[in-house]
Design a protein around this motif. Structure first.
Motif, PDB file in Angstrom:
ATOM      1  N   ARG A 146      88.144-112.727  16.701  1.00 11.46           N
ATOM      2  CA  ARG A 146      88.472-113.621  15.591  1.00 11.46           C
ATOM      3  C   ARG A 146      88.446-115.084  16.027  1.00 11.46           C
ATOM      4  NH1 ARG A 146      93.635-112.304  14.955  1.00 11.46           N
ATOM      5  NH2 ARG A 146      94.240-114.085  16.196  1.00 11.46           N
ATOM      6  N   ASP A 147      89.095-115.409  17.138  1.00  7.00           N
ATOM      7  CA  ASP A 147      89.219-116.797  17.584  1.00  7.00           C
ATOM      8  C   ASP A 147      87.878-117.414  17.984  1.00  7.00           C
ATOM      9  OD1 ASP A 147      91.917-116.545  17.121  1.00  7.00           O
ATOM     10  OD2 ASP A 147      92.464-116.362  19.230  1.00  7.00           O
ATOM     11  N   LEU A 148      86.977-116.600  18.536  1.00  7.97           N
ATOM     12  CA  LEU A 148      85.681-117.119  18.982  1.00  7.97           C
ATOM     13  C   LEU A 148      84.551-116.778  18.013  1.00  7.97           C
ATOM     14  CD1 LEU A 148      85.876-116.356  22.829  1.00  7.97           C
ATOM     15  CD2 LEU A 148      86.443-118.485  21.628  1.00  7.97           C
ATOM     16  N   SER A 149      84.872-116.159  16.887  1.00 10.16           N
ATOM     17  CA  SER A 149      83.876-115.753  15.883  1.00 10.16           C
ATOM     18  C   SER A 149      82.782-114.876  16.501  1.00 10.16           C
ATOM     19  CB  SER A 149      83.250-116.990  15.219  1.00 10.16           C
ATOM     20  OG  SER A 149      84.239-117.755  14.586  1.00 10.16           O
ATOM     21  N   LEU A 150      83.199-113.855  17.225  1.00 11.42           N
ATOM     22  CA  LEU A 150      82.254-112.934  17.871  1.00 11.42           C
ATOM     23  C   LEU A 150      81.824-111.859  16.878  1.00 11.42           C
ATOM     24  CD1 LEU A 150      84.128-112.347  21.264  1.00 11.42           C
ATOM     25  CD2 LEU A 150      82.481-114.149  20.700  1.00 11.42           C
ATOM     26  N   ASN A 151      80.655-111.262  17.109  1.00 13.27           N
ATOM     27  CA  ASN A 151      80.180-110.160  16.271  1.00 13.27           C
ATOM     28  C   ASN A 151      80.993-108.893  16.490  1.00 13.27           C
ATOM     29  OD1 ASN A 151      78.140-111.682  15.091  1.00 13.27           O
ATOM     30  ND2 ASN A 151      76.715-111.229  16.756  1.00 13.27           N
ATOM     31  N   ALA A 152      81.508-108.716  17.702  1.00 14.46           N
ATOM     32  CA  ALA A 152      82.296-107.533  18.056  1.00 14.46           C
ATOM     33  C   ALA A 152      83.341-107.962  19.085  1.00 14.46           C
ATOM     34  CB  ALA A 152      81.400-106.446  18.647  1.00 14.46           C
ATOM     35  N   PRO A 153      84.445-107.239  19.165  1.00 21.76           N
ATOM     36  CA  PRO A 153      85.444-107.594  20.182  1.00 21.76           C
ATOM     37  C   PRO A 153      84.904-107.303  21.580  1.00 21.76           C
ATOM     38  CG  PRO A 153      86.080-105.585  19.029  1.00 21.76           C
ATOM     39  CD  PRO A 153      84.869-106.110  18.340  1.00 21.76           C
ATOM     40  N   PRO A 154      85.292-108.100  22.566  1.00 25.97           N
ATOM     41  CA  PRO A 154      84.857-107.812  23.934  1.00 25.97           C
ATOM     42  C   PRO A 154      85.553-106.549  24.444  1.00 25.97           C
ATOM     43  CG  PRO A 154      86.447-109.598  23.935  1.00 25.97           C
ATOM     44  CD  PRO A 154      86.151-109.275  22.498  1.00 25.97           C
ATOM     45  N   PRO A 155      84.928-105.852  25.391  1.00 26.08           N
ATOM     46  CA  PRO A 155      85.581-104.652  25.935  1.00 26.08           C
ATOM     47  C   PRO A 155      86.796-105.029  26.783  1.00 26.08           C
ATOM     48  CG  PRO A 155      83.605-105.138  27.179  1.00 26.08           C
ATOM     49  CD  PRO A 155      83.632-106.102  26.019  1.00 26.08           C
ATOM     50  N   CYS A 156      87.709-104.101  26.932  1.00 19.25           N
ATOM     51  CA  CYS A 156      88.895-104.334  27.760  1.00 19.25           C
ATOM     52  C   CYS A 156      88.516-104.666  29.200  1.00 19.25           C
ATOM     53  CB  CYS A 156      89.801-103.105  27.733  1.00 19.25           C
ATOM     54  SG  CYS A 156      90.480-102.787  26.095  1.00 19.25           S
ATOM     55  N   THR A 157      87.363-104.176  29.645  1.00 16.38           N
ATOM     56  CA  THR A 157      86.921-104.410  31.029  1.00 16.38           C
ATOM     57  C   THR A 157      86.495-105.855  31.271  1.00 16.38           C
ATOM     58  OG1 THR A 157      84.743-103.561  30.445  1.00 16.38           O
ATOM     59  CG2 THR A 157      86.285-102.018  31.486  1.00 16.38           C
ATOM     60  N   THR A 158      86.532-106.691  30.241  1.00 15.84           N
ATOM     61  CA  THR A 158      86.296-108.118  30.457  1.00 15.84           C
ATOM     62  C   THR A 158      87.437-108.689  31.297  1.00 15.84           C
ATOM     63  OG1 THR A 158      85.135-108.281  28.348  1.00 15.84           O
ATOM     64  CG2 THR A 158      85.933-110.344  29.298  1.00 15.84           C
ATOM     65  N   CYS A 159      88.628-108.141  31.137  1.00 16.76           N
ATOM     66  CA  CYS A 159      89.794-108.586  31.907  1.00 16.76           C
ATOM     67  C   CYS A 159      90.335-107.500  32.844  1.00 16.76           C
ATOM     68  CB  CYS A 159      90.913-109.026  30.971  1.00 16.76           C
ATOM     69  SG  CYS A 159      90.501-110.471  29.977  1.00 16.76           S
ATOM     70  N   HIS A 160      90.314-106.238  32.372  1.00 16.55           N
ATOM     71  CA  HIS A 160      90.915-105.127  33.125  1.00 16.55           C
ATOM     72  C   HIS A 160      89.876-104.404  33.974  1.00 16.55           C
ATOM     73  CE1 HIS A 160      94.746-105.230  30.871  1.00 16.55           C
ATOM     74  NE2 HIS A 160      93.986-105.657  29.882  1.00 16.55           N
ATOM     75  N   ASN A 161      90.353-103.678  34.982  1.00 15.66           N
ATOM     76  CA  ASN A 161      89.436-102.919  35.838  1.00 15.66           C
ATOM     77  C   ASN A 161      89.132-101.533  35.298  1.00 15.66           C
ATOM     78  OD1 ASN A 161      91.691-101.374  36.451  1.00 15.66           O
ATOM     79  ND2 ASN A 161      91.902-102.115  38.538  1.00 15.66           N
ATOM     80  N   ASN A 162      89.627-101.214  34.095  1.00 15.34           N
ATOM     81  CA  ASN A 162      89.322 -99.925  33.474  1.00 15.34           C
ATOM     82  C   ASN A 162      89.403-100.076  31.962  1.00 15.34           C
ATOM     83  OD1 ASN A 162      91.958 -98.857  32.337  1.00 15.34           O
ATOM     84  ND2 ASN A 162      92.574 -99.368  34.434  1.00 15.34           N
ATOM     85  N   PRO A 163      88.732 -99.219  31.218  1.00 17.24           N
ATOM     86  CA  PRO A 163      88.700 -99.342  29.759  1.00 17.24           C
ATOM     87  C   PRO A 163      90.042 -99.141  29.067  1.00 17.24           C
ATOM     88  CG  PRO A 163      86.930 -97.919  30.507  1.00 17.24           C
ATOM     89  CD  PRO A 163      87.806 -98.190  31.694  1.00 17.24           C
ATOM     90  N   ALA A 164      91.003 -98.507  29.720  1.00 19.94           N
ATOM     91  CA  ALA A 164      92.301 -98.256  29.097  1.00 19.94           C
ATOM     92  C   ALA A 164      93.250 -99.442  29.225  1.00 19.94           C
ATOM     93  CB  ALA A 164      92.944 -97.018  29.710  1.00 19.94           C
ATOM     94  N   GLY A 165      92.929-100.383  30.112  1.00 20.52           N
ATOM     95  CA  GLY A 165      93.831-101.512  30.329  1.00 20.52           C
ATOM     96  C   GLY A 165      95.118-101.053  30.970  1.00 20.52           C
ATOM     97  N   GLY A 166      96.209-101.756  30.737  1.00 17.41           N
ATOM     98  CA  GLY A 166      97.504-101.368  31.273  1.00 17.41           C
ATOM     99  C   GLY A 166      98.030-102.331  32.314  1.00 17.41           C
ATOM    100  N   THR A 167      99.291-102.183  32.629  1.00 16.16           N
ATOM    101  CA  THR A 167      99.976-103.036  33.589  1.00 16.16           C
ATOM    102  C   THR A 167      99.312-102.973  34.960  1.00 16.16           C
ATOM    103  OG1 THR A 167     102.044-102.683  32.425  1.00 16.16           O
ATOM    104  CG2 THR A 167     102.206-103.494  34.675  1.00 16.16           C
ATOM    105  N   GLY A 168      99.093-104.125  35.548  1.00 15.98           N
ATOM    106  CA  GLY A 168      98.540-104.207  36.895  1.00 15.98           C
ATOM    107  C   GLY A 168      97.038-104.011  36.984  1.00 15.98           C
ATOM    108  N   THR A 169      96.336-103.934  35.859  1.00 19.29           N
ATOM    109  CA  THR A 169      94.896-103.680  35.912  1.00 19.29           C
ATOM    110  C   THR A 169      94.046-104.904  35.605  1.00 19.29           C
ATOM    111  OG1 THR A 169      94.752-102.958  33.595  1.00 19.29           O
ATOM    112  CG2 THR A 169      95.270-101.260  35.259  1.00 19.29           C
ATOM    113  N   VAL A 170      94.667-106.055  35.355  1.00 17.75           N
ATOM    114  CA  VAL A 170      93.886-107.274  35.128  1.00 17.75           C
ATOM    115  C   VAL A 170      93.460-107.788  36.496  1.00 17.75           C
ATOM    116  CG1 VAL A 170      93.846-109.609  34.185  1.00 17.75           C
ATOM    117  CG2 VAL A 170      95.098-107.821  32.992  1.00 17.75           C
TER     118      VAL A 170
END
Length: 166
Positions: free
Chosen positions: A33-57
């Motif tokens: 929404r903030d960057l007017s993207l066509n689709a949301p970025p995947p969680c793996t843009t920040c996290h080391n796995n698709p599920a995200g979670g504490t300690g995975t950034v």
């Protein structure tokens, strides 16, 4: 001895069950929404796995967002961190394309050759194996289970007697 072992095992199970929580599932949609993207970025843009979670950034982009004040669950800090990266022309992978522009292009600012196509829970590009680290909760869970197993296996022996002397 049995009640102590049972309490330790219960503690380990309870702790391990609580560890995977604390992901911020609203962030991909907020970034879209903030960057007017066509689709949301995947969680793996920040996290080391698709599920995200504490300690995975652990991805460079996610680490830089945290360094710019990102707080889990707080969309105001997300907007500020995105603005800061945009203002400073951040390029965490050094490829000459700025991070915010990479998100707008639908590419990974961390340098993966995969193109993200969906947000959390969808079909997500695999984690860049050169940057992937084990999930901290998996490491802690394994360590706690190993410690629990050692204590459960340990027998009370008379002082000075070794286990192999039986």
């Amino acid at each position: 001895m049995k009640s102590w072992s049972l309490r330790l095992a219960s503690f380990v199970v309870t702790l391990c069950a609580a560890l995977p929580a604390a992901a911020t599932p609203n962030f991909p949609g907020a970034i879209q929404r903030d960057l007017s993207l066509n689709a949301p970025p995947p969680c793996t843009t920040c996290h080391n796995n698709p599920a995200g979670g504490t300690g995975t950034v652990t991805q460079p982009f996610g680490m830089k967002m945290i360094a710019r004040g990102l707080v889990p669950g707080d969309e105001t800090t997300l907007q500020r961190a995105l603005g800061a990266l945009d203002a400073e022309n951040s390029d965490v992978d050094g490829d000459g394309v700025k991070d915010i522009q990479e998100l707008r292009n639908g590419t990974d600012p961390n340098g993966s050759t995969e193109t993200p196509s969906y947000g959390c829970g969808g079909s997500i590009s695999p984690v860049n194996p050169r940057r992937a680290l084990p999930d901290a909760s998996v490491i802690l869970s394994g360590t706690l289970m190993a410690i629990g197993a050692i204590f459960l296996r340990r027998r009370r022996l008379p002082r000075g007697q070794r286990e192999d002397e039986g």
